[in-house]
Design a protein around this motif. Structure first.
Motif, PDB file in Angstrom:
ATOM      1  N   GLY A  93       0.795  -1.222   0.000  1.00 27.88           N
ATOM      2  CA  GLY A  93       0.000   0.000   0.000  1.00 27.88           C
ATOM      3  C   GLY A  93       0.828   1.274   0.000  1.00 27.88           C
ATOM      4  O   GLY A  93       0.272   2.364  -0.129  1.00 27.88           O
ATOM      5  N   GLY A  94       2.156   1.157   0.178  1.00 25.65           N
ATOM      6  CA  GLY A  94       3.030   2.325   0.110  1.00 25.65           C
ATOM      7  C   GLY A  94       3.714   2.683   1.410  1.00 25.65           C
ATOM      8  O   GLY A  94       4.674   3.465   1.417  1.00 25.65           O
ATOM      9  N   LEU A  95       3.253   2.146   2.540  1.00 25.49           N
ATOM     10  CA  LEU A  95       3.840   2.459   3.836  1.00 25.49           C
ATOM     11  C   LEU A  95       5.164   1.703   3.999  1.00 25.49           C
ATOM     12  O   LEU A  95       5.278   0.534   3.618  1.00 25.49           O
ATOM     13  N   VAL A  96       6.169   2.375   4.569  1.00 23.74           N
ATOM     14  CA  VAL A  96       7.463   1.758   4.866  1.00 23.74           C
ATOM     15  C   VAL A  96       7.743   1.934   6.353  1.00 23.74           C
ATOM     16  O   VAL A  96       7.599   3.031   6.899  1.00 23.74           O
ATOM     17  N   GLU A  97       8.145   0.848   7.023  1.00 24.17           N
ATOM     18  CA  GLU A  97       8.444   0.877   8.458  1.00 24.17           C
ATOM     19  C   GLU A  97       9.897   0.469   8.693  1.00 24.17           C
ATOM     20  O   GLU A  97      10.386  -0.483   8.081  1.00 24.17           O
ATOM     21  N   ILE A  98      10.563   1.173   9.592  1.00 25.73           N
ATOM     22  CA  ILE A  98      11.905   0.810  10.050  1.00 25.73           C
ATOM     23  C   ILE A  98      11.779   0.339  11.496  1.00 25.73           C
ATOM     24  O   ILE A  98      11.249   1.060  12.347  1.00 25.73           O
ATOM     25  N   LEU A  99      12.244  -0.869  11.760  1.00 26.41           N
ATOM     26  CA  LEU A  99      12.145  -1.468  13.093  1.00 26.41           C
ATOM     27  C   LEU A  99      13.537  -1.626  13.698  1.00 26.41           C
ATOM     28  O   LEU A  99      14.483  -2.033  12.995  1.00 26.41           O
ATOM     29  N   GLU A 100      13.650  -1.314  14.987  1.00 24.58           N
ATOM     30  CA  GLU A 100      14.923  -1.440  15.690  1.00 24.58           C
ATOM     31  C   GLU A 100      14.677  -1.948  17.105  1.00 24.58           C
ATOM     32  O   GLU A 100      13.692  -1.566  17.748  1.00 24.58           O
ATOM     33  N   PRO A 101      15.550  -2.819  17.635  1.00 30.99           N
ATOM     34  CA  PRO A 101      15.450  -3.208  19.051  1.00 30.99           C
ATOM     35  C   PRO A 101      15.871  -2.050  19.942  1.00 30.99           C
ATOM     36  O   PRO A 101      16.668  -1.194  19.531  1.00 30.99           O
ATOM     37  N   GLN A 102      15.344  -2.008  21.158  1.00 24.17           N
ATOM     38  CA  GLN A 102      15.663  -0.954  22.111  1.00 24.17           C
ATOM     39  C   GLN A 102      16.643  -1.467  23.167  1.00 24.17           C
ATOM     40  O   GLN A 102      16.804  -2.678  23.350  1.00 24.17           O
ATOM     41  N   GLU A 103      17.303  -0.541  23.848  1.00 16.73           N
ATOM     42  CA  GLU A 103      18.355  -0.899  24.798  1.00 16.73           C
ATOM     43  C   GLU A 103      17.853  -1.830  25.894  1.00 16.73           C
ATOM     44  O   GLU A 103      18.575  -2.720  26.336  1.00 16.73           O
ATOM     45  N   ASN A 104      16.617  -1.610  26.351  1.00 14.85           N
ATOM     46  CA  ASN A 104      16.132  -2.398  27.484  1.00 14.85           C
ATOM     47  C   ASN A 104      15.533  -3.737  27.076  1.00 14.85           C
ATOM     48  O   ASN A 104      15.143  -4.531  27.928  1.00 14.85           O
ATOM     49  N   ASP A 105      15.414  -4.009  25.755  1.00 12.21           N
ATOM     50  CA  ASP A 105      14.980  -5.325  25.286  1.00 12.21           C
ATOM     51  C   ASP A 105      15.478  -5.495  23.853  1.00 12.21           C
ATOM     52  O   ASP A 105      14.833  -5.054  22.905  1.00 12.21           O
ATOM     53  N   THR A 106      16.600  -6.155  23.721  1.00 12.69           N
ATOM     54  CA  THR A 106      17.212  -6.317  22.397  1.00 12.69           C
ATOM     55  C   THR A 106      16.662  -7.523  21.652  1.00 12.69           C
ATOM     56  O   THR A 106      17.129  -7.832  20.551  1.00 12.69           O
ATOM     57  N   THR A 107      15.660  -8.189  22.223  1.00 11.78           N
ATOM     58  CA  THR A 107      15.107  -9.386  21.574  1.00 11.78           C
ATOM     59  C   THR A 107      13.969  -9.056  20.612  1.00 11.78           C
ATOM     60  O   THR A 107      13.579  -9.891  19.803  1.00 11.78           O
ATOM     61  N   VAL A 108      13.427  -7.821  20.726  1.00 11.43           N
ATOM     62  CA  VAL A 108      12.281  -7.440  19.902  1.00 11.43           C
ATOM     63  C   VAL A 108      12.577  -6.123  19.206  1.00 11.43           C
ATOM     64  O   VAL A 108      12.982  -5.150  19.841  1.00 11.43           O
ATOM     65  N   ALA A 109      12.370  -6.089  17.892  1.00 13.14           N
ATOM     66  CA  ALA A 109      12.512  -4.846  17.123  1.00 13.14           C
ATOM     67  C   ALA A 109      11.146  -4.204  16.966  1.00 13.14           C
ATOM     68  O   ALA A 109      10.160  -4.879  16.627  1.00 13.14           O
TER      69      ALA A 109
END
Length: 477
Positions: A126-142
């Protein structure tokens, strides 16, 4: 043990429903549009969603989450903001991932990590673009940190990285620097969502929790206007039993428990399913009360009846391992008003959770909708064509219970390309539409999605001598 099934991929301010596939009661809270970048987008629909198959508390109560995309890096479970979930075999930066249960080319997932910084990119058709990154307090989930629309405008999502092992969204801002949404967690028992903070159009929703359960949602209009929720727990999972709206209308839900629930195939385990669902808009006026009673076939969406044994959860739908073509399961909903049944709906599904038949009986009139898909017999999921989950032929018929000779029917036939784009559509009135698309090689995200031409052929004249309607042709550049 978690439960994975692609039946979960198919669920006003509060929207509630009983899923005819799974028999689960779900609820969602629609939140205001973000209206980012002076209405230039991107349009990221936000809602708080309740999932009875989740034990997580992300600051909104057990089972509740703000429906945003996320990627559990190990074992590779991708959850999209659309509600779909897929197991991803991530082969690292620059290498194409393997997503076995993704058939239609609706999104592209890629690992764009550099050095020690993990980043993932999701481009939606549909045109949407997402950038996902893990956070410092939980590096297991982006989690999404940047969302960009087709116009290039974007929003930035920032998280609380102080709470150990709990990533919680704190605010969303657009490219102009305006804060669109601010979320505060003043205590473990309260969460506040404020849209357009520090402006004249500020709107605050307050969530009150008790023993990690979301029990009260107060609206921005008044502290006296709120929703109240109650639950029962089965095997540690939350199941809603009561929903009361600000006007004191009530929904109550009871469940088939224990061996009355859905049986997991080959093991002594059962999943509760809705038994009775009451809707009482005016608690004092019984004539407004509607009761729906649900029953389910012994064969079910978990695969009971296939001969399979429910195994270890690996993030894939275990029913997809079944290769037989005759398996089906069904549910029956009987709607009561003033203690009398006024409507019955029987829904039937195949091994891929696709609805093949829905028969509605109302006041002696019967509507039957049957759907044939582009499925190939005797092939398991991984060998099916990409578009097999899309309808081939939809037939609607109407009859009377006391006179099956009275009635009518109509039929629609549709073909698709391997990307899920409609190629031809033959409608019930005889008109035919033919579409052509530009090659994906010309698309920046390599999706085949842009229309090149549409031709509409009219139906044949209903009687000899009538003039033929014109053919309408459109081209897109």
């Amino acid at each position: 043990m978690a439960t994975t099934s692609n039946a979960f991929n198919f669920s006003s301010f509060m929207q509630s429903s009983v899923d005819p596939r799974t028999g689960l009661y779900t609820l969602s809270i629609a939140l205001p549009a973000l209206n980012a970048n002076d209405l230039c987008g991107p349009d990221l629909p936000l809602q708080l969603s309740f999932n009875p198959m989740s034990k997580d508390n992300k600051g909104f109560g057990i089972g509740w989450s703000l429906k945003l995309s996320s990627f559990k890096i190990d074992p590779g479970m991708l959850s999209l903001h659309t509600g779909e979930s897929f197991l991803v075999a991530d082969n690292g930066p620059g290498n194409k991932p393997v997503i076995v249960e993704k058939k239609i080319d609706s999104f592209h997932f890629s690992n764009i990590s550099t050095g020690n910084k993990e980043r993932f990119r999701i481009a939606h058709k549909g045109g949407l673009v997402e950038i996902l990154e893990p956070q410092e307090n939980d590096t297991t989930v982006a989690v999404p940190t940047r969302v960009i629309g087709p116009s290039g405008h974007g929003i930035t999502l920032c998280y609380d990285n102080k709470t150990p092992s709990k990533v919680r969204l704190e605010h969303i801002t657009d490219d102009t620097g305006r804060i669109l949404l601010e979320i505060k967690y003043p205590t473990d028992f309260r969460t506040e969502l404020t849209f357009n903070p520090n402006t004249r159009s500020s709107a605050r929703y307050t969530l009150d929790l008790h023993q990690e359960k979301l029990q009260k949602v107060t609206l921005p209009t008044s502290s006296e206007e709120y929703w109240e929720l109650d639950y029962d727990f089965y095997d540690g999972f939350p199941f809603l039993t009561s929903v009361e709206n600000p006007d004191k209308g009530v929904e109550t839900i009871t469940y088939h428990e224990g061996t009355g629930g859905h049986k997991y195939p080959g093991i002594a385990r059962y999943l509760p399913s809705v038994d009775e669902h009451w809707v009482k808009p005016d608690i004092r006026k019984e004539s407004t009360h509607i009761l729906t009673k649900y029953t389910y076939s012994t064969d079910n969406f978990l695969g009971n009846g296939t001969g399979l044994t429910y195994g270890n959860e690996d993030g894939t739908d275990q029913l997809y391992r079944y290769t037989g073509t005759t398996f089906k399961y069904s549910s029956t909903a009987k709607h009561y008003r003033n203690k009398d049944v006024y409507r019955t709906v029987v829904s039937t599904f195949n091994r891929f959770h696709l609805m093949t038949s829905q028969v509605t009986t109302d006041n002696g009139c019967i509507e039957t909708i049957t759907t044939k898909y582009h499925e190939v017999d005797n092939l398991e999921f991984k060998y099916q064509p990409e578009h097999f989950q899309l309808p081939d032929t939809v037939t609607k018929s109407w009859t009377k219970a006391d006179d099956p000779m009275v009635g009518d029917y109509e039929q629609t036939k549709t073909t698709y390309d391997r990307y899920g784009n409609v190629l031809t559509e033959l409608k019930a009135d005889g008109t035919r539409m033919v579409r052509e698309y530009y090659s994906g090689a010309d698309d920046p995200e390599e999706f085949e999605r842009n229309l090149k031409s549409v031709v509409i052929y009219p139906a044949a004249p209903s009687s000899p001598g009538e003039p033929q309607a014109q053919i309408i042709s459109s081209e897109f550049f």
